[in-house]
Design a protein around this motif. Structure first.
Motif, PDB file in Angstrom:
ATOM      1  N   UNK A 113      -7.447 106.039   5.989  1.00 49.95           N
ATOM      2  CA  UNK A 113      -8.029 106.970   5.021  1.00 49.95           C
ATOM      3  C   UNK A 113      -9.063 106.288   4.134  1.00 49.95           C
ATOM      4  N   UNK A 114      -9.907 107.134   3.525  1.00 50.76           N
ATOM      5  CA  UNK A 114     -10.873 106.708   2.510  1.00 50.76           C
ATOM      6  C   UNK A 114     -10.907 107.743   1.395  1.00 50.76           C
ATOM      7  N   UNK A 128      -8.576 102.166   3.944  1.00 46.17           N
ATOM      8  CA  UNK A 128      -7.661 101.370   4.754  1.00 46.17           C
ATOM      9  C   UNK A 128      -7.657 101.861   6.192  1.00 46.17           C
ATOM     10  N   UNK A 129      -7.516 100.899   7.104  1.00 42.18           N
ATOM     11  CA  UNK A 129      -7.513 101.170   8.534  1.00 42.18           C
ATOM     12  C   UNK A 129      -6.129 100.859   9.100  1.00 42.18           C
ATOM     13  N   UNK A 159       2.152  97.564   6.636  1.00 47.67           N
ATOM     14  CA  UNK A 159       0.888  96.840   6.516  1.00 47.67           C
ATOM     15  C   UNK A 159      -0.267  97.805   6.729  1.00 47.67           C
ATOM     16  N   UNK A 160      -1.440  97.404   6.259  1.00 42.24           N
ATOM     17  CA  UNK A 160      -2.670  98.146   6.506  1.00 42.24           C
ATOM     18  C   UNK A 160      -3.821  97.149   6.527  1.00 42.24           C
ATOM     19  N   UNK A 161      -4.887  97.511   7.206  1.00 43.14           N
ATOM     20  CA  UNK A 161      -6.052  96.638   7.345  1.00 43.14           C
ATOM     21  C   UNK A 161      -7.174  97.127   6.436  1.00 43.14           C
ATOM     22  N   UNK A 162      -7.836  96.186   5.778  1.00 41.27           N
ATOM     23  CA  UNK A 162      -8.900  96.558   4.863  1.00 41.27           C
ATOM     24  C   UNK A 162     -10.028  97.291   5.560  1.00 41.27           C
ATOM     25  N   UNK A 163     -10.498  98.363   4.922  1.00 46.41           N
ATOM     26  CA  UNK A 163     -11.540  99.174   5.533  1.00 46.41           C
ATOM     27  C   UNK A 163     -12.869  98.470   5.695  1.00 46.41           C
ATOM     28  N   UNK A 178      -4.299 115.001   9.626  1.00 48.76           N
ATOM     29  CA  UNK A 178      -4.237 115.839  10.820  1.00 48.76           C
ATOM     30  C   UNK A 178      -3.864 114.967  12.022  1.00 48.76           C
ATOM     31  N   UNK A 179      -2.776 115.279  12.729  1.00 48.79           N
ATOM     32  CA  UNK A 179      -2.379 114.442  13.868  1.00 48.79           C
ATOM     33  C   UNK A 179      -3.392 114.445  15.004  1.00 48.79           C
ATOM     34  N   UNK A 180      -4.298 115.420  15.030  1.00 48.12           N
ATOM     35  CA  UNK A 180      -5.309 115.474  16.084  1.00 48.12           C
ATOM     36  C   UNK A 180      -6.511 114.586  15.787  1.00 48.12           C
ATOM     37  N   UNK A 181      -6.545 113.991  14.589  1.00 48.17           N
ATOM     38  CA  UNK A 181      -7.687 113.173  14.178  1.00 48.17           C
ATOM     39  C   UNK A 181      -7.310 111.700  14.263  1.00 48.17           C
ATOM     40  N   UNK A 182      -8.126 110.906  14.945  1.00 51.78           N
ATOM     41  CA  UNK A 182      -7.908 109.474  15.046  1.00 51.78           C
ATOM     42  C   UNK A 182      -8.681 108.744  13.949  1.00 51.78           C
ATOM     43  N   UNK A 183      -8.204 107.562  13.612  1.00 57.40           N
ATOM     44  CA  UNK A 183      -8.932 106.710  12.680  1.00 57.40           C
ATOM     45  C   UNK A 183      -8.861 107.192  11.241  1.00 57.40           C
ATOM     46  N   UNK A 184      -9.837 106.737  10.457  1.00 59.78           N
ATOM     47  CA  UNK A 184      -9.845 107.046   9.029  1.00 59.78           C
ATOM     48  C   UNK A 184     -10.208 108.502   8.758  1.00 59.78           C
ATOM     49  N   UNK A 185      -9.538 109.067   7.766  1.00 62.45           N
ATOM     50  CA  UNK A 185      -9.836 110.411   7.281  1.00 62.45           C
ATOM     51  C   UNK A 185     -10.538 110.276   5.937  1.00 62.45           C
ATOM     52  N   UNK A 186     -11.626 110.993   5.750  1.00 53.40           N
ATOM     53  CA  UNK A 186     -12.391 110.953   4.512  1.00 53.40           C
ATOM     54  C   UNK A 186     -11.930 112.068   3.570  1.00 53.40           C
ATOM     55  N   UNK A 187     -11.738 111.730   2.301  1.00 52.13           N
ATOM     56  CA  UNK A 187     -11.396 112.762   1.319  1.00 52.13           C
ATOM     57  C   UNK A 187     -12.597 113.661   1.068  1.00 52.13           C
ATOM     58  N   UNK A 188     -12.310 114.887   0.655  1.00 57.50           N
ATOM     59  CA  UNK A 188     -13.353 115.840   0.289  1.00 57.50           C
ATOM     60  C   UNK A 188     -12.995 116.468  -1.050  1.00 57.50           C
ATOM     61  N   UNK A 189     -13.982 116.998  -1.772  1.00 58.72           N
ATOM     62  CA  UNK A 189     -13.709 117.548  -3.106  1.00 58.72           C
ATOM     63  C   UNK A 189     -12.821 118.791  -3.073  1.00 58.72           C
TER      64      UNK A 189
END
Length: 455
Positions: free
Chosen positions: A285-286, A293-294, A313-317, A368-379
């Motif tokens: 997420x971001x 974090x990745x 654990x998490x990996x730095x974005x 969303x389980x259908x989305x891979x990788x980082x998810x971006x926040x929105x307003x």
């Protein structure tokens, strides 16, 4: 809208600053005592009379790897200090069987005053693996080798790594384990020896239809919640370096079946698309412009006198080669699903939140389980009149008079759910280094979401 840190918020207590947290610090690469939460991978947590301890996989950024199981301790789950390597190297039995260059995914439990450390020995892509056992009278050792718990060969259909040992509600002892190849299994242990009661590999609990990285399932961890009378099986899906994410399913029996919010069995590999099986509680997420974090995952869970925490654990974005230890508060939905805080733990406690604190500008993201990788926040904007507007749609919001916020959406895409119940938490905003009100929860389609107040 008043800032959450000021005194106008009816006595709500936000955590204090946890102190400076520097990432990607190359000056500490060869100084273990200064690592803190750096170089933590596959963390297993245990609480003792001497504090909280985390045992983790042997990893190292920018230096020569030293095998032996990393040990850290903390008085508060926030500030972590290096202790030592638990072992002087790789046990001979692990070298002989698996030829491993490091030890993976340790899990430590206390039984009758004795500490038992279960470790994994293998190499990437191999099923020539074993789970070994060491014992000690003190959490910091010295440790005595008790040999092999279970082992697999390359021709076996499963992989003997990633052990988690626990007692069920009746006091029987079990080990859940397995990874990547052949899925997750559970076997009962002899409480006296800490080893399986019967020969064989036990019962299958979870599996996916592929053995490639996009079909991976690993890092199992089971907890029992007395309130809901349910066992919860946490799993990590997908690629360790790219799109790792944590799923959960639950069962009234420790041996399953473990079902997700839609009643799908995580041991049934026929569900398609398989990425939608299991409740996805967290992925990459971001928030805003922060790198985020990745690949968060391979979690353990701490039940600390009824307060639950996810340890992972998490990996730095900004550089995914740097793994860090994260602790997050777990909250529970009304119908008994665990959801985790969007912020790392800084000493916060769940409290009733005055309705006047809720309106304002927020950032929201959906796991969303259908989305891979980082998810971006929105307003997201929660208006004073009870309306909500944002990039995800429009609708209304209401507070139950305490700590459960309901978001009712009327303009979401098909399948996304329309009623979202989330729990509010006064937390520390690690991205902005300031207190912030956050939420975590799930919608009526079993999809988890996070929010963070930004004004």
């Amino acid at each position: 809208m008043p800032h959450p840190a000021n005194g106008e918020n009816a006595g709500v207590q936000f955590p204090s600053s946890p102190g400076e947290f520097t990432m990607y610090d190359t000056s500490i690469l060869d100084r273990e005592p200064e690592w803190g939460v750096h170089n933590a991978h596959d963390p297993g947590i245990i609480k003792t009379d001497d504090g909280y301890y985390v045992f983790s996989t042997d990893v190292r950024v920018g230096g020569e790897l030293i095998p032996g199981v990393m040990v850290r301790k903390s008085p508060d789950l926030i500030h972590w200090q290096w202790v030592q390597y638990a072992l002087p190297g790789i046990p001979q039995v692990a070298l002989d069987w698996a030829g491993s260059g490091n030890l993976w995914a340790p899990d430590v439990v206390q039984v009758n005053g004795q500490y038992r450390m279960y470790y994994s020995a293998s190499s990437f892509g191999s099923r020539q693996s074993l789970i070994g056992l060491h014992t000690a009278e003190h959490i910091e050792g010295p440790w005595t080798d008790e040999g092999v718990v279970i082992r697999t060969r390359d021709e076996d259909p499963l992989n003997a790594i990633d052990a988690n040992v626990l007692k069920d509600a009746e006091g029987r002892m079990w080990m859940v384990y397995g990874s990547f190849f052949g899925g997750i299994h559970i076997t009962e242990l002899d409480p006296e020896t800490g080893k399986p009661l019967e020969e064989g590999f036990g019962k299958l609990l979870a599996v996916r239809d592929k053995t490639t990285e996009d079909g991976a399932v690993e890092g199992p961890y089971i907890i029992y919640n007395e309130q809901f009378k349910q066992y919860y099986l946490f799993l990590s899906y997908d690629s360790l370096f790219e799109d790792y994410n944590v799923r959960v399913a639950r069962s009234a029996s420790i041996t399953g079946p473990y079902l997700d919010a839609h009643g799908r069995d995580v041991a049934d590999s026929t569900y398609m698309p398989q990425h939608e099986v299991g409740v996805k509680v967290m992925g990459g997420y971001r928030f805003g412009d922060d790198p985020g974090w990745i690949a968060p995952g391979h979690n353990s869970v701490l039940n600390d006198n009824g307060n639950y925490y996810m340890v992972h654990h998490a990996r730095g974005g900004a550089d995914k080669h740097w793994p860090y230890l994260h602790i997050r508060t777990i909250l529970w939905t009304e119908d008994g699903w665990p959801v985790v805080s969007p912020q790392r733990y800084a000493g916060e406690t769940e409290q009733d939140i005055p309705a006047a604190m809720v309106p304002g500008e927020w950032e929201r993201l959906v796991h969303d389980p259908a989305v891979d990788g980082q998810v971006q926040s929105v307003p997201l904007k929660l208006h004073w009149n009870g309306e909500l507007t944002g990039e995800h749609g429009q609708g209304s919001w209401s507070l139950d008079g305490g700590r459960t916020l309901t978001l009712r959406w009327n303009a979401l895409s098909e399948g996304q759910g329309h009623v979202e119940q989330v729990r509010l938490l006064p937390a520390w905003d690690w991205e902005k280094n300031a207190p912030a009100l956050v939420f975590t929860g799930m919608n009526d389609n079993g999809i988890c979401s996070w929010g963070k107040q930004s004004s």
